[in-house]
Design a protein around this motif. Structure first.
Motif, short mmCIF file in Angstrom:
data_model
loop_
_atom_site.label_atom_id
_atom_site.label_comp_id
_atom_site.label_asym_id
_atom_site.label_seq_id
_atom_site.Cartn_x
_atom_site.Cartn_y
_atom_site.Cartn_z
N ASP A 64 0.83 -1.21 0.00
CA ASP A 64 0.00 0.00 0.00
C ASP A 64 0.86 1.25 0.00
N GLY A 65 0.22 2.40 -0.10
CA GLY A 65 0.93 3.67 0.05
C GLY A 65 1.32 4.34 -1.25
N GLY A 66 1.04 3.70 -2.37
CA GLY A 66 1.41 4.31 -3.65
C GLY A 66 0.37 5.31 -4.14
N SER A 67 0.76 6.13 -5.10
CA SER A 67 -0.17 7.07 -5.74
C SER A 67 0.18 7.13 -7.22
N ALA A 68 -0.62 7.83 -7.99
CA ALA A 68 -0.35 7.93 -9.43
C ALA A 68 1.01 8.59 -9.65
N GLU A 69 1.28 9.61 -8.85
CA GLU A 69 2.53 10.36 -9.01
C GLU A 69 3.73 9.57 -8.47
#
Lengths: 416, 416
Positions: free
Chosen positions: B361-366
Motif C-alpha cells: 500500500d501507500g502508492g499514488s499515481a505520481e
C-alpha cells in the motif's frame, strides 16, 4: 492422493552459491490448494542430470513443477531438453515475441538484440503459460497422465506464473485433497520437555493427524496436519484437536497462528494503539528490519537509533561516558540508558535496546562472545535480561533479535 | 569423479514452512574439498520416502549426506530407519550418553528425562560422529562402497559435525578432484547484453571450463568453474581465463571476488580509513543490518537513524516540516536533508539515505509503489538517484538496499 515433485535446475544450487527459496514458496502454494509435495530435487545445468530428474520425478509424482534454466544465456539447456523430452519441435510464439519486444523497448529501455528473440521459442508440444512480468514463458507438458510445468527461476516471475496460471490450472485438471495445517509458537520450553507435556495428547491423536515439532530461534513451533477429501470433517477435527493442544500449554504459548514473533508484537501494539522504537548496538538494525519487513508496521513502529559506535550511544541516546567506561558498552546500565534515550528521542510508548558481542571476535573471559544485554521499557519501568548465545555471528544476531522481541511482548502484556 | 548427493529430511521442507539453508552450506563445503554435488533431494518424515531416497541417491552418488530427522521427539523416524537400512541393531553409546547428560545438567540446566537418553542410541553398524555441540550424534555407514552420513538438521550442530568429522574423513576415504571457481559481480548491465559482450570469450573457453550467469538484485554475477585432478594446471588455466574475462567488462565490474555488495563497500572504506552511517526510512534498518552482518564492520560503520516516522526525520535528522509538506517524505529534497542530518549526527565521512514506498500500500499515481529516492554524500557533495522497483515488499527493500550501497560505492570511488 495427487502428489507433486519440485525440480530446481541450476549449478548455483549445487555449489551452494544461492539458497533455494523458490521451492519453499512453491510448496506453500501447492499445499494450500491441496497438493502435498512428495519430493524436492535440485540438479545442475547438465543434460543427463535434468533428463534423469524428469524420469524419476515422473515416476514419483503426478505433478512435476520445474524452475530455473530458462534464461537468455548460453548456460541454459533446459528448453531444448524439454523440447526433446516431450517429442516437440521448437517454434516461435508470436504473442510471447511481441511481449518480449515490448519489455525491452518500453520497460527495460534497452536495445533489442536477436538473442532475446529466442526467449519466444517454445516446443510445439507445450501449452504456453504467458509470463506477464518477464521474458521467459512458462510451459506445460503432459506425458502418460503426468503434468510437467517449467517456469523461469527468477522468483518474481515464477510466482507470477504460478498465481496467474498454475494454481488455477491444477485444480481443474486433478481432484485435490484438502490439507489443513494449524501451527502454534511456544517460547521458554525445550523440545523434549514440550514432548513430555503433550505425550498423552500425541498418543491419542487420530491417525490421520500428524504432529510436528519445529524448533527455531530457541523457540518451538508445533504443527498439526490433517488431510482428506471431506473439507468440513477435516476442518472440524483439526480445530478440535488444536483447541485441546492449546489448553495444555497456556504458559508457553506465544501465538496460535503461524506468524513470526515480530508480527505477534505488532498486532499487540496495534490493538493497544501504542508505538515502539529500538536502540540497537549489536543487532545493527536487524530488529527494526524485522519489524518493518511487514506492511502496516508504520502503525506502531516509529524508528530506531542504531548505535554501533559508542559515540552514537552518547550523542544520540544519552548513554554517559562514565557508564561506558565503568561498566562497558555491553552492560545492564548501558542498555537501560539506551532504552531511556530511545523513548525520549523517538517519542514512543515502548523501547527495546540491545548491546552484545556477536563474534567471532571481541569476547573476553568476563564477557564471552554471545553475551548480550537486553532492556525493554516504557516511561514508567524498565526490565533487563542477560543472554548468552553460543552460535556464529549471523545466528547470534537473529537469536538476539527474536529474544528481545519476546521480552518486549511479555513486557507489553504485563505493563499496559 | 566422486560425486555427492544431499538428502534433507523433514515435512517442514515440503510444506514450505522452512527454507533449506543447510543444503547450500553443505554444498559449499563439499565443493571446497573437491566433491561436486550431483543432486539435492528433500523428502518428508515418512518411512517410504526416506527409504526410496537412500536407494536412489545411493545409485546416483558415492557420498550421501543426510540432514534432519534426528531430534528427540516422536515425529523423527530417521534413526530406526537407518538402523534397519544398514542391517544394524540399536545400542546405547555410553560416550554420547555422558555428553547428553552433561549438556542437560551443565549447559541447558534442565531436568533430565528418560526420553533424552534415546539420543545416545545408535545402530551398531555405524561409526559415531561425535556431536560436541548438541545431543544428536552424526552417524556414518558404508554400503556397497558408498558412504552414507546422517547428521542432525539444526544448522549449527550439522556444521560442527561437518567441520570436526566429515570434511576430514572424506578426503581420506576418496580421491578428490580439484574444483576451482572464480566469480565476479557486475552492475548496470542486463544478462543478455553481458552475454553479447563476452560471446567470443565464451565460445573460445576450453571445454572443461563452464561459464554461468547468476542474476541477483538487478546485478549479474559471472562464474567460471574448472574441474580436474592437476591442481596447478587447473588453477593456472582458470586464472588466465578469469583475467581475460575481467578485461572485457571493466566498466561494469564491481568486484572480482564472490562477495556481497556491502563487503565491497566495507573494504573500500577500510582501505581509506573512512566511515559511513545510514539514514533509512523505507528500508527500516536493512542497509545497516547488511553492513553489520559482517565481522569487522565496526571499523567503518558508526550507526544509523531509522526514521520510519516523519517525526524522527525532523527531530533526529533535521528534515524540515516545510520539505515534508511541500515535496513529501519520498523526495529528492527529503533524502538530501537526511544525508546532511546523518553526516552531522553520526559524525561520519559518508552517509546514505533512502526514502520510498515499498508496498503493497501507500502508492499514488505520481509516486507508485516501488518509488525510491536515494542520496549519498560526504561533507562537500551529495548525489541523488530516483529508482523504481516493481516487486513485492521484501524484494523492493532488498533491491533498494543493494542499489543504495552500489551508489555509495561509486560515490566513494569518485569523491575520495
Amino acid at each position: 492422493m495427487i502428489q507433486a515433485s519440485i525440480i530446481t535446475i541450476g549449478d548455483e544450487l549445487l555449489i551452494g552459491q544461492v539458497i533455494d527459496t523458490n521451492s519453499a514458496w512453491i510448496a506453500q502454494q501447492l499445499n494450500a490448494i491441496g497438493v502435498p509435495v512428495k519430493r524436492r530435487v535440485a540438479v545442475g545445468d547438465t543434460w543427463d542430470a535434468i533428463w534423469e530428474a524428469l524420469d524419476e520425478e515422473g515416476k514419483h509424482s503426478d505433478i512435476i513443477l520445474i524452475t530455473g534454466g530458462l534464461g537468455p544465456t548460453a548456460d541454459d539447456i533446459t528448453k531444448p531438453l524439454l523440447c526433446k523430452y516431450f517429442n516437440g519441435k521448437m517454434v516461435r510464439d508470436e504473442k510471447v515475441l511481441a511481449h518480449v519486444k515490448h519489455l525491452f523497448e518500453q520497460v527495460f529501455r534497452r536495445p533489442w538484440i536477436e538473442r532475446n528473440a529466442q526467449q519466444a521459442d517454445v516446443p510445439d508440444t507445450c501449452t504456453v503459460l504467458f509470463n506477464s512480468v518477464g521474458t521467459a514463458p512458462g510451459m506445460m507438458f503432459e506425458k502418460e497422465g503426468k503434468v510437467f510445468i517449467s517456469m523461469p527461476g527468477v522468483p518474481f516471475e515464477m510466482q507470477t506464473i504460478m498465481r496467474e496460471h498454475v494454481l488455477k490450472l491444477l485444480p481443474e485438471r486433478f481432484k485435490m485433497a484438502h490439507i489443513a495445517h494449524r501451527t502454534l509458537l511456544t517460547a521458554g520450553i525445550g523440545e523434549s520437555f514440550l514432548a513430555e507435556r503433550i505425550k498423552d495428547f500425541e498418543e491419542k491423536l487420530p491417525s490421520n493427524i500428524k504432529l510436528a515439532y519445529l524448533p527455531s530461534y530457541g523457540m518451538v513451533r508445533l504443527r498439526l496436519t490433517d488431510t482428506g477429501y471431506d473439507v468440513d470433517a477435516i476442518e472440524k477435527e483439526i480445530n478440535e484437536q488444536f483447541a485441546i493442544l492449546q489448553t495444555l500449554i497456556p504458559d508457553v504459548l506465544v501465538t496460535n497462528i503461524d506468524e513470526p514473533m515480530e508480527t505477534v508484537v505488532g498486532k499487540l501494539l496495534l490493538s493497544k494503539k501504542q508505538t515502539v522504537g529500538t536502540a540497537e548496538s549489536c543487532t545493527g538494525g536487524y530488529i527494526a528490519h524485522l519489524i518493518t519487513s511487514h506492511a502496516g508496521s508504520s502503525g506502531y513502529f516509529k524508528g530506531s537509533v542504531v548505535s554501533y559506535d559508542n559515540d552514537v550511544k552518547t550523542d544520540l541516546l544519552g548513554v554517559t561516558n562514565e557508564t561506558l567506561q565503568t561498566t562497558g558498552a555491553v552492560s545492564e546500565e548501558t542498555v537501560t540508558q539506551m532504552v531511556k534515550g530511545a523513548l525520549q528521542q523517538l517519542k514512543t510508548d515502548y523501547a527495546v535496546a540491545v548491546s552484545g558481542i556477536m563474534g567471532p571476535d571481541g569476547g573476553s573471559a568476563e564477557k564471552p562472545v554471545g553475551t548480550v544485554w537486553v532492556a525493554v521499557g516504557n516511561h514508567k519501568k524498565i526490565t533487563t535480561q542477560k543472554l548468552w548465545f553460543r552460535y556464529e555471528r549471523k545466528r547470534n544476531i537473529e537469536l538476539t533479535a527474536i529474544n528481545a522481541l519476546n521480552l518486549l511482548r511479555k513486557f507489553i502484556l504485563e505493563n499496559s
